[in-house]
Design a protein around this motif. Structure first.
Motif, PDB file in Angstrom:
ATOM      1  N   CYS A 278       9.472 -60.271  -7.908  1.00 37.46           N
ATOM      2  CA  CYS A 278      10.577 -59.420  -7.439  1.00 37.46           C
ATOM      3  C   CYS A 278      11.226 -60.007  -6.187  1.00 37.46           C
ATOM      4  O   CYS A 278      12.452 -60.017  -6.059  1.00 37.46           O
ATOM      5  CB  CYS A 278      10.071 -58.006  -7.168  1.00 37.46           C
ATOM      6  SG  CYS A 278       9.587 -57.123  -8.662  1.00 37.46           S
ATOM      7  N   ALA A 279      10.404 -60.501  -5.264  1.00 34.43           N
ATOM      8  CA  ALA A 279      10.932 -61.096  -4.038  1.00 34.43           C
ATOM      9  C   ALA A 279      11.724 -62.364  -4.340  1.00 34.43           C
ATOM     10  O   ALA A 279      12.766 -62.614  -3.724  1.00 34.43           O
ATOM     11  CB  ALA A 279       9.794 -61.399  -3.068  1.00 34.43           C
TER      12      ALA A 279
ATOM     13  N   CYS B  30       4.962 -58.634  -7.068  1.00 36.23           N
ATOM     14  CA  CYS B  30       5.785 -58.569  -5.850  1.00 36.23           C
ATOM     15  C   CYS B  30       6.468 -59.908  -5.568  1.00 36.23           C
ATOM     16  O   CYS B  30       7.625 -59.940  -5.144  1.00 36.23           O
ATOM     17  CB  CYS B  30       4.929 -58.147  -4.651  1.00 36.23           C
ATOM     18  SG  CYS B  30       4.376 -56.445  -4.730  1.00 36.23           S
ATOM     19  N   GLU B  31       5.766 -60.998  -5.827  1.00 38.60           N
ATOM     20  CA  GLU B  31       6.339 -62.328  -5.606  1.00 38.60           C
ATOM     21  C   GLU B  31       7.520 -62.574  -6.538  1.00 38.60           C
ATOM     22  O   GLU B  31       8.549 -63.118  -6.116  1.00 38.60           O
ATOM     23  CB  GLU B  31       5.266 -63.397  -5.826  1.00 38.60           C
ATOM     24  CG  GLU B  31       5.732 -64.803  -5.605  1.00 38.60           C
ATOM     25  CD  GLU B  31       4.632 -65.825  -5.834  1.00 38.60           C
ATOM     26  OE1 GLU B  31       4.998 -66.977  -6.102  1.00 38.60           O
ATOM     27  OE2 GLU B  31       3.438 -65.482  -5.750  1.00 38.60           O
TER      28      GLU B  31
ATOM     29  N   ILE C 274      10.268 -61.869   3.093  1.00 39.13           N
ATOM     30  CA  ILE C 274       9.501 -61.121   2.090  1.00 39.13           C
ATOM     31  C   ILE C 274       8.971 -62.060   1.017  1.00 39.13           C
ATOM     32  O   ILE C 274       7.817 -61.956   0.600  1.00 39.13           O
ATOM     33  CB  ILE C 274      10.368 -59.996   1.492  1.00 39.13           C
ATOM     34  CG1 ILE C 274      10.619 -58.933   2.562  1.00 39.13           C
ATOM     35  CG2 ILE C 274       9.711 -59.387   0.266  1.00 39.13           C
ATOM     36  CD1 ILE C 274      11.649 -57.903   2.176  1.00 39.13           C
ATOM     37  N   TYR C 275       9.794 -63.026   0.583  1.00 37.86           N
ATOM     38  CA  TYR C 275       9.339 -63.981  -0.429  1.00 37.86           C
ATOM     39  C   TYR C 275       8.176 -64.822   0.086  1.00 37.86           C
ATOM     40  O   TYR C 275       7.150 -64.954  -0.585  1.00 37.86           O
ATOM     41  CB  TYR C 275      10.500 -64.882  -0.872  1.00 37.86           C
ATOM     42  CG  TYR C 275      10.045 -66.000  -1.764  1.00 37.86           C
ATOM     43  CD1 TYR C 275       9.568 -65.745  -3.038  1.00 37.86           C
ATOM     44  CD2 TYR C 275      10.060 -67.312  -1.331  1.00 37.86           C
ATOM     45  CE1 TYR C 275       9.127 -66.766  -3.857  1.00 37.86           C
ATOM     46  CE2 TYR C 275       9.638 -68.344  -2.134  1.00 37.86           C
ATOM     47  CZ  TYR C 275       9.166 -68.075  -3.401  1.00 37.86           C
ATOM     48  OH  TYR C 275       8.725 -69.088  -4.197  1.00 37.86           O
TER      49      TYR C 275
ATOM     50  N   CYS D 207       5.090 -62.720   0.321  1.00 38.58           N
ATOM     51  CA  CYS D 207       4.498 -62.469  -0.994  1.00 38.58           C
ATOM     52  C   CYS D 207       3.759 -63.696  -1.522  1.00 38.58           C
ATOM     53  O   CYS D 207       2.701 -63.561  -2.160  1.00 38.58           O
ATOM     54  CB  CYS D 207       5.566 -62.027  -1.981  1.00 38.58           C
ATOM     55  SG  CYS D 207       6.157 -60.361  -1.700  1.00 38.58           S
TER      56      CYS D 207
ATOM     57  N   LEU E 173      -0.860 -57.688  -8.753  1.00 40.92           N
ATOM     58  CA  LEU E 173       0.130 -56.928  -7.977  1.00 40.92           C
ATOM     59  C   LEU E 173       0.919 -57.845  -7.044  1.00 40.92           C
ATOM     60  O   LEU E 173       2.140 -57.706  -6.901  1.00 40.92           O
ATOM     61  CB  LEU E 173      -0.549 -55.819  -7.187  1.00 40.92           C
ATOM     62  CG  LEU E 173      -1.058 -54.630  -8.004  1.00 40.92           C
ATOM     63  CD1 LEU E 173      -1.849 -53.675  -7.115  1.00 40.92           C
ATOM     64  CD2 LEU E 173       0.086 -53.919  -8.677  1.00 40.92           C
ATOM     65  N   ALA E 174       0.237 -58.784  -6.415  1.00 39.61           N
ATOM     66  CA  ALA E 174       0.907 -59.719  -5.509  1.00 39.61           C
ATOM     67  C   ALA E 174       1.874 -60.627  -6.270  1.00 39.61           C
ATOM     68  O   ALA E 174       2.964 -60.928  -5.774  1.00 39.61           O
ATOM     69  CB  ALA E 174      -0.124 -60.550  -4.753  1.00 39.61           C
TER      70      ALA E 174
END
Length: 160
Positions: A131-132, A128-129, A101-102, A105, A124-125
């Protein structure tokens, strides 16, 4: 420096599972040089992430600098444990999903920034990055992901 080498390598005895010796075939850096390289790479990554905040108004530049800083910071540990051991640890069954996932992202953030040129998608990406990266980092702390999961369930549980 000799004391540092001895404390890192475990005294005068040679061990088969020593990560310093494992990466010796790939580079001939001494343990002290590896620590300097780790520190330099980590500091460069943190500087890139800090500089990305300066250009936050320009999401494309922000995404490139922030992602490059992230990759440098995560990759800096390869100097300490060796690139082979780092990749084995990244794809360990405990953290294979977090790693995927990381990395996904990171790729999506760069695609949004460099190819699509969409500021909203880039932001947004990047979120997400981040958080990942946090979830990936928690995988190295025993029981941390379970505690965070339980905390999130307790905080956002709407049952009365």
């Amino acid at each position: 420096m000799w004391k540092l080498n001895q404390s890192i390598l475990g005294g005068d005895e040679e061990r088969e599972d020593n990560s310093w010796d494992e990466s010796e075939g790939l580079c001939s850096l001494s343990p002290m040089q590896r620590m300097y390289a780790f520190a330099a790479c980590m500091i460069a990554g943190l500087v890139c992430m800090f500089l990305s905040l300066i250009v936050f108004a320009k999401p494309i530049k922000f995404a490139v600098l922030f992602t490059f800083g992230n990759v440098l910071a995560v990759g800096s540990t390869a100097f300490l444990i060796g690139p082979g051991q780092q990749i084995r640890m990244m794809f360990d069954p405990v953290r294979v999903y977090a790693t995927a996932i990381y990395v996904g992202c990171v790729v999506v953030a760069l695609i949004c920034a460099l190819l699509i040129h969409s500021k909203i998608l880039t932001i947004l990406a990047i979120i997400c990055e981040i958080c990942a990266l946090l979830w990936y980092s928690l995988s190295y702390i025993p029981f941390a992901r379970g505690m965070v999961s339980n905390l999130m369930i307790r905080l956002f549980d709407t049952e009365i």
